[in-house]
Design an enzyme around this catalytic site. Structure first.
Site, PDB file in Angstrom:
ATOM      1  N   TRP A 199       0.872  -1.180   0.000  1.00 12.30           N
ATOM      2  CA  TRP A 199       0.000   0.000   0.000  1.00 12.30           C
ATOM      3  C   TRP A 199       0.911   1.232   0.000  1.00 12.30           C
ATOM      4  CZ3 TRP A 199      -1.953   2.802   4.770  1.00 12.30           C
ATOM      5  CH2 TRP A 199      -2.953   3.719   4.439  1.00 12.30           C
ATOM      6  N   LYS A 213     -13.459  -1.064   5.658  1.00 18.68           N
ATOM      7  CA  LYS A 213     -13.864  -1.802   4.456  1.00 18.68           C
ATOM      8  C   LYS A 213     -14.974  -2.812   4.784  1.00 18.68           C
ATOM      9  CE  LYS A 213      -9.784  -0.172   3.172  1.00 18.68           C
ATOM     10  NZ  LYS A 213      -9.415   0.727   2.111  1.00 18.68           N
ATOM     11  N   ASP A 216      -1.076  -5.992   9.249  1.00 17.04           N
ATOM     12  CA  ASP A 216      -2.075  -5.019   8.795  1.00 17.04           C
ATOM     13  C   ASP A 216      -3.266  -5.816   8.276  1.00 17.04           C
ATOM     14  OD1 ASP A 216      -3.517  -2.940   7.814  1.00 17.04           O
ATOM     15  OD2 ASP A 216      -2.001  -2.195   6.416  1.00 17.04           O
TER      16      ASP A 216
HETATM   17  C1  LMR Z   1      -6.686   1.984  -1.170  1.00 17.40           C
HETATM   18  O1  LMR Z   1      -5.638   1.346  -1.077  1.00 17.40           O
HETATM   19  O2  LMR Z   1      -7.169   2.322  -2.280  1.00 17.40           O
HETATM   20  C2  LMR Z   1      -7.444   2.341   0.065  1.00 17.40           C
HETATM   21  O3  LMR Z   1      -6.838   1.782   1.180  1.00 17.40           O
HETATM   22  C3  LMR Z   1      -7.664   3.801   0.196  1.00 17.40           C
HETATM   23  C4  LMR Z   1      -6.466   4.558   0.636  1.00 17.40           C
HETATM   24  O4  LMR Z   1      -6.543   5.252   1.660  1.00 17.40           O
HETATM   25  O5  LMR Z   1      -5.427   4.504  -0.033  1.00 17.40           O
END
Ligand code: LMR
Length: 395
Positions: free
Chosen positions: A128, A244, A209
Site C-alpha cells: 500500500w 472496508k 495489517d
Molecule cells: C486503497 O488502497 O485504495 C485504500 O486503502 C484507500 C487509501 O486510503 O489509499
C-alpha cells in the site's frame, strides 16, 4: 514561514476519485481507489450500519469524552472476530481504538520508535503506497524488499526468506494479514508457517495489517494467517480496519492491538499507546466505532452484517472470475483474493487506458475489482489489447 514549504503532490490514489467523477463518459469503469461497489456502482451504507445508526439515534444519550483509548467495548467486541472466540490468546492482547487502520499503523509506528529507535520495519513491496511514508514520518527506518514478481504474478518467497534472514533481532516485519494490497497475492498456508518460524528464530516482531477481513474468503478464513503468526511469536502488533468490512470508510474506524506473553510488559505498552494517542488525536472519533459496537452487541444486526459481508465478498470473487474468464492471460486474477490485482503495465499504459478507454486504475497498474461489473470484463480486455498489454481477446 510558509514560504519555506515545498508544494506536495496530491495523493495519486485519492486524486483518482475526483478525476473519475469529472469524466462525463457513460461507459467509464472505476478500478481506482479501494472501496467496495455494488451492481449499480455505488458504495452503499450497509443495512446493518443503517439499523445501528437508527438505534444510536434513538438511544445515545451523551457524546461526552471517553479517553485516548476510545471505546474499549468496541475494541473488545472485535477481539473474538479477529483473534478467534474462546482462545487463550485473547488474554494476552490489549487494544486501543484508532482513527482507521491508518491511525493504527501510525500509532504502531510511533510505538516502535519509542520502544526501539534502532528497529527497522521490513516491508515487502509492492505494498500500500502509504505504508512506507507512515513509518518514515514516525522516524522508523524502512527496509523494503521486492517480493512479488508482477510479470509472473507470483511471490518470490526466496526474497522473503532472504529479507527476514538479514533482519536484526527486534526489527519489525510488516505483513498483510489477508487480501494483499495491491497484488491480491497472499502467502500460502505453508509459507505462513515458514514466516512464523523465521520470525521466532530471528526474534522479529510482526506488525500485521488486517484491513480487509471478510473480503477474501470469509471472516474466519481471512484471520487464519494472523492467528497462526500470533500463536507462534512472543510479541506482535495488529493494525485493524473496520472501514472496508463495515463500509465505514469516511468514519475512520480502526484499532491497534498489541500481543505479548508478558502481562506486565503488555500493560506498560498499553499505557504507551494511550499516551501516544493523546498527543496525536486526543481521542478517536466515536461515531463509526459506536456503529460497529451496536452491530456486534446485537445478534440480529451481527447476522445481517455477516450476510451482507458474504454477499460483498461473493460479488468481488464473481468479478474476479469474470475477468479471469475473459482472457487466458488474466486467469491469475481468479486465484487472488481481496479487492485488488496489480497488472504488470507501465504508467503510460495506465494513462492511455484512462484517456482513451475510460478505464481508471492506480498509476501502478492496480485494479480494484469491486469497481467493475462482470459485463465490463470484455471492455477491459479489449482496452488492454488495444494498448498492447494483452494478445488478441479470445473470440
Ligand atoms: C486503497 O488502497 O485504495 C485504500 O486503502 C484507500 C487509501 O486510503 O489509499
Amino acid at each position: 514561514m510558509f514560504d519555506k514549504l515545498k508544494e506536495q503532490p496530491a495523493d495519486s490514489l485519492l486524486a483518482l476519485i475526483k478525476a473519475f467523477h469529472a469524466d462525463p463518459r457513460q461507459d467509464k469503469v472505476d478500478l481506482g481507489v479501494g472501496v467496495y461497489r455494488d451492481e449499480q456502482g455505488r458504495t452503499p451504507v450497509m443495512r446493518a450500519v443503517k439499523l445501528a445508526e437508527k438505534h444510536l439515534l434513538e438511544t445515545q444519550d451523551s457524546k461526552r469524552y471517553l479517553g485516548p483509548e476510545g471505546d474499549l467495548t468496541f475494541v473488545n467486541l472485535l477481539k473474538p472476530i479477529i483473534f478467534g472466540a474462546g482462545r487463550d490468546l485473547l488474554d494476552q492482547i490489549v487494544g486501543i481504538q484508532t482513527p482507521g487502520g491508518s491511525g493504527a499503523l501510525r500509532l504502531g509506528a510511533e510505538l516502535v520508535a519509542a520502544a526501539n529507535p534502532n528497529a527497522r520495519v521490513w516491508l515487502g513491496t509492492p505494498s500500500w503506497p502509504n505504508h512506507a511514508p507512515i513509518f518514515r514520518s514516525a522516524r522508523v527506518a524502512v527496509a523494503d524488499y521486492r517480493f512479488v514478481d508482477l510479470e509472473m504474478q507470483k511471490i518470490d518467497f526466496a526474497r522473503v526468506v532472504e529479507a527476514l534472514s538479514s533482519a536484526t533481532a527486534g526489527d519489525v516485519v510488516l505483513l498483510h494479514g489477508c487480501c494483499h494490497n495491491p497484488t491480491g497475492i497472499d502467502f500460502t498456508a505453508v509459507q505462513w508457517k515458514q514466516i512464523a518460524a523465521l520470525l521466532v528464530e530471528r526474534k522479529l516482531v510482526p506488525f500485521i495489517d488486517l484491513a480487509y477481513q471478510g473480503l477474501g474468503d470469509g471472516l474466519e478464513q481471512d484471520a487464519e494467517p494472523a492467528r497462526l503468526i500470533l500463536d507462534a511469536v512472543d510479541e506482535a502488533m495488529v493494525a485493524y480496519s473496520c472501514d472496508k468490512n463495515f463500509g465505514l470508510y469516511r468514519e475512520r474506524v480502526g484499532a491497534l492491538y498489541l500481543v505479548s506473553r508478558n502481562s506486565r510488559e503488555l500493560q506498560i505498552a498499553d499505557t504507551n499507546m494511550a499516551s501516544l494517542a493523546r498527543v496525536n488525536w486526543s481521542m478517536p472519533p466515536d461515531h463509526g466505532a459506536a456503529i460497529v459496537r451496536a452491530i456486534l452487541e446485537s445478534a440480529e444486526l451481527t447476522e445481517i452484517w455477516k450476510t451482507e459481508l458474504q454477499e460483498m465478498c461473493a460479488r468481488v470473487n464473481g468479478n474476479r472470475a469474470a475477468l479471469a474468464a475473459a482472457h487466458p492471460d488474466l486467469a491469475f486474477i481468479a486465484l487472488q483474493r481481496g479487492l485488488f490485482s496489480n497488472l504488470a503495465i507501465s504508467k503510460e499504459t495506465v494513462a492511455a487506458l484512462r484517456l482513451k478507454h475510460g478505464i481508471y486504475m492506480a498509476v501502478t497498474g492496480r485494479m480494484n475489482l469491486a469497481g467493475m461489473q462482470p459485463a465490463d470484463a470484455g471492455a477491459i480486455v479489449k482496452a488492454l489489447h488495444a494498448e498492447g498489454s494483452l494478445n488478441a481477446p479470445a473470440a
